[in-house]
Write an enzyme that holds these catalytic residues in place. Structure first.
Site, mmCIF file in Angstrom:
data_model
loop_
_atom_site.group_PDB
_atom_site.id
_atom_site.type_symbol
_atom_site.label_atom_id
_atom_site.label_comp_id
_atom_site.label_asym_id
_atom_site.label_seq_id
_atom_site.Cartn_x
_atom_site.Cartn_y
_atom_site.Cartn_z
ATOM 1 N N THR A 247 1.739 111.625 124.643
ATOM 2 C CA THR A 247 2.978 112.418 124.596
ATOM 3 C C THR A 247 4.206 111.531 124.807
ATOM 4 O OG1 THR A 247 2.782 112.818 126.975
ATOM 5 C CG2 THR A 247 1.868 114.515 125.509
ATOM 6 N N ASP B 65 6.950 108.116 124.447
ATOM 7 C CA ASP B 65 7.920 107.679 123.434
ATOM 8 C C ASP B 65 7.269 106.841 122.336
ATOM 9 O OD1 ASP B 65 10.777 107.091 122.596
ATOM 10 O OD2 ASP B 65 10.053 105.055 122.994
ATOM 11 N N ARG C 151 5.009 108.977 120.085
ATOM 12 C CA ARG C 151 5.736 109.924 119.244
ATOM 13 C C ARG C 151 6.535 109.191 118.150
ATOM 14 N NH1 ARG C 151 9.322 113.172 120.845
ATOM 15 N NH2 ARG C 151 8.507 115.205 120.240
ATOM 16 N N LYS D 146 2.197 95.988 125.057
ATOM 17 C CA LYS D 146 2.987 95.042 125.819
ATOM 18 C C LYS D 146 3.819 95.786 126.862
ATOM 19 C CE LYS D 146 6.974 93.619 124.510
ATOM 20 N NZ LYS D 146 8.343 93.565 123.966
ATOM 21 N N ASP E 102 0.834 92.765 119.547
ATOM 22 C CA ASP E 102 2.187 92.229 119.385
ATOM 23 C C ASP E 102 2.606 92.746 118.017
ATOM 24 O OD1 ASP E 102 4.354 90.654 118.420
ATOM 25 O OD2 ASP E 102 3.989 89.275 120.059
ATOM 26 N N HIS E 103 3.470 93.759 117.987
ATOM 27 C CA HIS E 103 3.664 94.445 116.709
ATOM 28 C C HIS E 103 4.301 93.531 115.654
ATOM 29 C CE1 HIS E 103 7.807 95.309 118.096
ATOM 30 N NE2 HIS E 103 8.108 95.535 116.831
ATOM 31 N N LYS F 69 3.842 92.954 111.038
ATOM 32 C CA LYS F 69 4.895 93.043 110.019
ATOM 33 C C LYS F 69 4.429 92.293 108.774
ATOM 34 C CE LYS F 69 8.798 93.486 113.215
ATOM 35 N NZ LYS F 69 9.489 94.731 112.932
ATOM 36 N N GLU G 50 19.326 91.925 117.014
ATOM 37 C CA GLU G 50 19.282 93.390 117.005
ATOM 38 C C GLU G 50 20.686 93.942 117.207
ATOM 39 O OE1 GLU G 50 15.604 95.261 118.852
ATOM 40 O OE2 GLU G 50 16.030 93.637 120.250
ATOM 41 N N ASP H 247 10.901 89.974 127.255
ATOM 42 C CA ASP H 247 10.749 91.092 126.308
ATOM 43 C C ASP H 247 10.486 90.608 124.878
ATOM 44 O OD1 ASP H 247 10.931 93.945 125.677
ATOM 45 O OD2 ASP H 247 12.806 93.455 124.650
ATOM 46 N N HIS I 212 7.012 87.965 120.834
ATOM 47 C CA HIS I 212 7.314 87.991 119.401
ATOM 48 C C HIS I 212 7.785 86.634 118.858
ATOM 49 C CE1 HIS I 212 6.796 92.173 120.049
ATOM 50 N NE2 HIS I 212 8.032 92.472 120.379
HETATM 51 N N1 LIG Z 1 8.613 102.866 123.803
HETATM 52 C C1 LIG Z 1 8.654 101.702 123.171
HETATM 53 O O1 LIG Z 1 9.471 101.442 122.284
HETATM 54 C C2 LIG Z 1 7.673 100.632 123.528
HETATM 55 C C3 LIG Z 1 6.725 100.833 124.511
HETATM 56 N N2 LIG Z 1 5.824 99.850 124.780
HETATM 57 C C4 LIG Z 1 4.805 100.046 125.817
HETATM 58 O O2 LIG Z 1 4.051 101.228 125.540
HETATM 59 C C5 LIG Z 1 3.641 101.833 126.733
HETATM 60 C C6 LIG Z 1 4.125 103.284 126.747
HETATM 61 O O3 LIG Z 1 5.531 103.265 126.677
HETATM 62 P P1 LIG Z 1 6.373 104.603 126.392
HETATM 63 O O4 LIG Z 1 5.675 105.475 125.417
HETATM 64 O O5 LIG Z 1 7.736 104.142 126.090
HETATM 65 O O6 LIG Z 1 6.364 105.292 127.811
HETATM 66 P P2 LIG Z 1 6.732 106.817 128.162
HETATM 67 O O7 LIG Z 1 7.192 106.795 129.575
HETATM 68 O O8 LIG Z 1 7.601 107.424 127.138
HETATM 69 O O9 LIG Z 1 5.323 107.565 128.082
HETATM 70 C C7 LIG Z 1 4.319 107.358 129.037
HETATM 71 C C8 LIG Z 1 3.122 108.184 128.654
HETATM 72 O O10 LIG Z 1 2.114 107.983 129.640
HETATM 73 C C9 LIG Z 1 1.714 109.248 130.174
HETATM 74 N N3 LIG Z 1 1.366 109.032 131.580
HETATM 75 C C10 LIG Z 1 2.191 108.664 132.587
HETATM 76 N N4 LIG Z 1 1.492 108.558 133.743
HETATM 77 C C11 LIG Z 1 0.219 108.857 133.428
HETATM 78 C C12 LIG Z 1 -0.968 108.944 134.193
HETATM 79 N N5 LIG Z 1 -0.991 108.698 135.524
HETATM 80 N N6 LIG Z 1 -2.118 109.288 133.577
HETATM 81 C C13 LIG Z 1 -2.134 109.557 132.235
HETATM 82 N N7 LIG Z 1 -1.036 109.497 131.467
HETATM 83 C C14 LIG Z 1 0.133 109.155 132.059
HETATM 84 C C15 LIG Z 1 2.936 110.148 129.984
HETATM 85 O O11 LIG Z 1 2.632 111.513 129.926
HETATM 86 P P3 LIG Z 1 2.530 112.449 131.231
HETATM 87 O O12 LIG Z 1 3.782 112.228 131.999
HETATM 88 O O13 LIG Z 1 2.342 113.809 130.676
HETATM 89 O O14 LIG Z 1 1.314 111.990 131.973
HETATM 90 C C16 LIG Z 1 3.377 109.686 128.608
HETATM 91 O O15 LIG Z 1 2.556 110.262 127.624
HETATM 92 C C17 LIG Z 1 4.200 100.982 127.864
HETATM 93 O O16 LIG Z 1 3.237 100.028 128.236
HETATM 94 C C18 LIG Z 1 5.373 100.271 127.204
HETATM 95 O O17 LIG Z 1 5.658 99.044 127.834
HETATM 96 C C19 LIG Z 1 5.818 98.672 124.091
HETATM 97 C C20 LIG Z 1 6.732 98.424 123.120
HETATM 98 C C21 LIG Z 1 7.764 99.357 122.772
HETATM 99 O O1 LIG Z 2 8.891 94.810 121.516
HETATM 100 C C1 LIG Z 2 10.086 95.012 121.330
HETATM 101 O O2 LIG Z 2 10.551 94.959 120.064
HETATM 102 C C2 LIG Z 2 11.760 95.631 119.720
HETATM 103 C C3 LIG Z 2 12.192 95.050 118.378
HETATM 104 O O3 LIG Z 2 11.222 95.359 117.397
HETATM 105 P P1 LIG Z 2 11.644 95.520 115.866
HETATM 106 O O4 LIG Z 2 10.348 95.776 115.185
HETATM 107 O O5 LIG Z 2 12.608 96.659 115.797
HETATM 108 O O6 LIG Z 2 12.278 94.236 115.469
HETATM 109 C C4 LIG Z 2 12.825 95.441 120.766
HETATM 110 O O7 LIG Z 2 13.946 96.260 120.481
HETATM 111 C C5 LIG Z 2 12.279 95.823 122.120
HETATM 112 O O8 LIG Z 2 13.255 95.554 123.132
HETATM 113 C C6 LIG Z 2 11.030 95.054 122.444
HETATM 114 O O9 LIG Z 2 10.429 95.552 123.633
#
Ligand SMILES: NC(=O)C1=CN([C@@H]2O[C@H](COP(=O)(O)OP(=O)(O)OC[C@H]3O[C@@H](n4cnc5c(N)ncnc54)[C@H](OP(=O)(O)O)[C@@H]3O)[C@@H](O)[C@H]2O)C=CC1
Ligand SMILES: O=C1O[C@H](COP(=O)(O)O)[C@@H](O)[C@H](O)[C@H]1O
Length: 484
Positions: free
Chosen positions: A19, A21, A24, A148, A177-178, A182, A216, A235, A240
Site C-alpha cells: 500500500t 508509495d 503504488r 534501497k 538498483d533501478h 533502465k 534532477e 542516495d 546509481h
Molecule cells: N518511494 C520511493 O520513491 C522509493 C522508495 N524506496 C524504498 O522502498 C521502500 C518503501 O518505501 P515507500 O513505499 O516510499 O514507503 P511508504 O512509507 O510509502 O510505505 C511503507 C509501506 O510499508 C508498510 N508497512 C509499514 N510498517 C509495516 C510493518 N510493520 N509491517 C508490514 N508493513 C508495514 C506500509 O503500510 P501499513 O502502514 O499499512 O503497514 C506501507 O505499505 C523503502 O525501503 C524505501 O527506502 C526506494 C526507492 C524509491
Molecule cells: O533512487 C532514487 O532515484 C531517484 C531518481 O530516479 P530517476 O529514475 O527518476 O532518475 C531519486 O529522485 C531519488 O532521490 C533516489 O532515492
C-alpha cells in the site's frame, strides 16, 4: 518495430508494503504494463501485504486509484485494469507481529515461482526474512527483492547481508538498483561490447576524461526526513552513479551472465582511489528570499546535508590510470538530464595548423530524457573559406533509430521484476558489490563530517554551485551543459 514479449513462468508475487508509495507509484503500474504486454502468465498472482486492515476488494480499489493516478492516460483501459485487478489479493500482516502469516501461507501456491518484494522500511527487512522462514512460506527456491537503501554504511550493509544470509542464499537475493533496469544503462554494455568500434579506444590512451551527470529538477519532495539523513552521496552516488561508473569502466566480462558481469563491476569499485577532499564539491539548494529552500523542505535549519555533489575520481588500473572520472548529481537543477560523456583526447598532431582550433570527439550516452547516443565528429566547414573545421553531431534517439513509433519501452521496475521471476540476477547488485561500494563511500562521508564541512549554496534552476564548475576549470575542462 514491435518487440517480442516472452511470457515468464507462473508466479505468486507478494509485495510487502503493497500500500506504500513505491508500490503504488512504480511496482504496481509496472506490473500492470507487463500484464497488458502479455508477459504475465494467465494464473500469475500479486498479493499485497501491509498492516492496514483491508480485504481483497479494498486493496483492489486502492490499486485502481493508484493506476489512475500514476499510469499515463494512454495506458489506461477499464477492461485491462479490471482484468489486472482480478489477479490481486491482500493479506494484513505486521512484519513484526505473528498475525496474518498463516493466511499468507494458505494463499501461496506450490509449483510456481514464489517472489517476495520487501518494499518496506529497511529496518523491517530482517523481520520479514525471519518470519518468511519461520512460517515456512519461503523455501530454498523462493526469491526476495530488497529495496534501497541497502544499509547506510559498511557496517550496517554487512549486518543486513548477514541477516538475509541466515535465511536466504545469495542466489535468492535480488538487491534492486533501478538504474540497472533502465534501457539505456543496459545498452551501455551492448554499445561497448557488441561493437568493434569503441572498445579499442576505451582507455587512458585515447580518453581524456569521462563525465557522468544525473541532474534532477525535483527537490526532496515528501521524503525529507529520509533524505536529510542520507544526502546525495548515500542516495545517489553509492548506488546509481557507482553502477554507471562500473559499466563504463569495467573490463569485458567473458559472458553476459550474473557473476561474470558482477565480478567485473566489483573490480572497478575496488580499484577506486580514495578521494582527495579538494576534489569534492557539495551543495545545498537555497532559494534566496523565497520558500522551498532545502532546509525548508527537510524542516531542519541546521542541516549540512548535500542535495548536490560533484567529484573527481580515479580508477587505478592499467586501463584507466591517469584518466579522471568526473561525476555529479543534484536536486532542483536546471533540467532533468542524465548522461555519460566520454571525452576523447585531441588528435596527436593537427595537419590543419593552429588556426583549425581544438577539436575533440565526444561520445554522449543519454539515459534520460530522449535515450540515445551522440558522437561529435569534426568535419570541414562547408564553403570556400579554406580548411576551417567544425564539430557536428551524429545524433540518434533509440526510439527514432528503432522506429518504435511511441511503443512503450519497459520501465526499469517492469524489466527488473520480470528478471526476478525469470531468476536472472545480472541486473541486481551482489552483496560484496554493495559492501565494496560502502567501503569506498564511508571514508569520504566521515571525512567531511570530521572536518565539519558545510555544503555550498546553489540557486534552484542552475547547474549547481560555482565551485563545481571550478573543479573542471582548474584543469582546463568544462562540464557539459545542463540544458532546459
Ligand atoms: N518511494 C520511493 O520513491 C522509493 C522508495 N524506496 C524504498 O522502498 C521502500 C518503501 O518505501 P515507500 O513505499 O516510499 O514507503 P511508504 O512509507 O510509502 O510505505 C511503507 C509501506 O510499508 C508498510 N508497512 C509499514 N510498517 C509495516 C510493518 N510493520 N509491517 C508490514 N508493513 C508495514 C506500509 O503500510 P501499513 O502502514 O499499512 O503497514 C506501507 O505499505 C523503502 O525501503 C524505501 O527506502 C526506494 C526507492 C524509491
Ligand atoms: O533512487 C532514487 O532515484 C531517484 C531518481 O530516479 P530517476 O529514475 O527518476 O532518475 C531519486 O529522485 C531519488 O532521490 C533516489 O532515492
Amino acid at each position: 518495430m514491435v518487440s517480442r514479449v516472452i511470457p515468464v513462468d507462473d508466479f505468486d508475487l507478494v509485495i510487502f508494503g503493497g500500500t506504500g508509495d513505491l508500490a503504488r507509484r512504480k511496482i504496481l503500474p509496472g506490473l500492470y504494463r507487463r500484464f497488458v504486454a502479455g508477459q504475465m502468465p494467465a494464473e500469475a498472482r500479486i498479493i499485497g501485504a501491509a498492516r492496514s486492515e483491508l480485504d481483497d476488494e479494498g486493496y483492489r480499489q486502492d490499486v485502481r486509484d493508484a493506476l489512475k493516478e500514476f499510469l499515463a492516460k494512454a495506458d489506461q483501459s477499464e477492461e485491462q485494469i479490471a482484468a489486472f485487478l482480478s489477479r490481486l489479493h491482500y493479506v494484513s500482516i505486521d512484519a513484526r507481529g505473528e498475525d496474518g502469516w498463516k493466511e499468507l501461507n494458505q494463499l501461496m501456491r506450490d509449483g510456481v515461482v514464489r517472489a517476495f518484494y520487501f518494499s518496506v522500511a529497511p529496518a523491517l527487512f530482517g523481520d520479514l526474512a525471519e518470519r518468511l522462514h519461520h512460517h515456512k512460506i519461503a523455501g530454498r527456491d523462493s526469491r526476495i527483492v530488497v529495496e534501497k537503501p541497502f544499509g547506510r554504511d559498511l557496517e550496517s550493509a554487512k549486518a543486513l547481508n548477514a541477516t538475509l544470509a541466515e535465511h536466504f542464499d545469495e542466489t535468492q537475493i535480488y538487491r534492486i538498483d533501478h538504474y540497472l533496469g533502465k534501457e539505456t544503462v543496459q545498452n551501455l554494455m551492448v554499445v561497448r561490447f557488441a561493437n568493434v568500434l569503441f572498445e579499442p579506444l576505451w582507455n587512458a590512451q585515447y580518453v581524456d576524461h569521462i563525465q557522468i551527470t544525473v541532474a534532477e529538477t525535483v527537490g526532496v519532495g515528501g521524503r525529507g526526513s529520509y533524505y536529510d539523513k542520507s544526502g546525495a552521496m548515500r542516495d545517489m552516488v553509492q548506488n546509481h552513479l557507482m553502477q554507471l561508473l562500473c559499466l563504463i569502466a569495467m573490463e569485458p566480462p567473458s559472458r553476459f551472465d550474473p557473476d561474470a558481469v558482477r565480478d567485473e563491476k566489483l573490480k572497478v569499485i575496488r580499484a577506486l582511489d580514495p578521494v582527495d577532499p579538494a576534489d569534492i564539491v557539495r551543495g545545498q539548494y537555497e532559494a534566496k528570499g523565497k520558500a522551498n529552500s532545502y532546509i525548508d523542505d527537510v524542516e531542519n535549519d541546521e542541516s549540512r546535508t548535500e542535495s548536490f555533489i560533484a567529484m573527481k575520481l580515479h580508477v587505478s588500473n592499467w586501463r584507466w590510470a591517469g584518466t579522471p572520472f568526473y561525476i555529479r548529481t543534484g536536486k532542483r537543477l536546471r533540467a532533468r538530464q542524465s548522461e555519460i560523456a566520454v571525452v576523447f583526447k585531441d588528435a596527436p598532431h593537427s595537419i590543419f595548423g593552429a588556426q583549425a582550433g581544438r577539436h575533440r570527439n565526444i561520445l554522449t550516452i543519454r539515459l534520460q530524457p530522449n535515450d540515445g547516443m551522440k558522437l561529435g565528429v569534426t568535419i570541414k566547414e562547408p564553403g570556400p573559406g579554406g580548411m576551417r573545421l567544425i564539430d557536428v553531431p551524429l545524433d540518434m534517439t533509440f526510439a527514432d533509430a528503432l522506429g518504435s513509433d511511441g511503443e512503450a519501452v519497459p520501465e526499469a521496475y517492469e524489466r527488473l521484476i520480470m528478471d526476478v521471476v525469470r531468476g536472472n540476477q545480472t541486473l541486481f547488485m551482489r552483496g560484496d558489490e554493495v559492501e565494496a561500494a560502502w567501503a569506498w563511500t564511508d571514508p569520504i562521508i566521515n571525512g567531511w563530517q570530521d572536518r565539519d564541512d558545510r555544503p555550498h549554496e546553489y540557486e534552484p534552476g542552475t547547474a549547481g554551485p560555482e565551485e563545481a564548475a571550478m573543479l573542471m576549470h582548474r584543469e582546463n575542462r568544462r562540464w557539459r551543459d545542463i540544458k532546459e
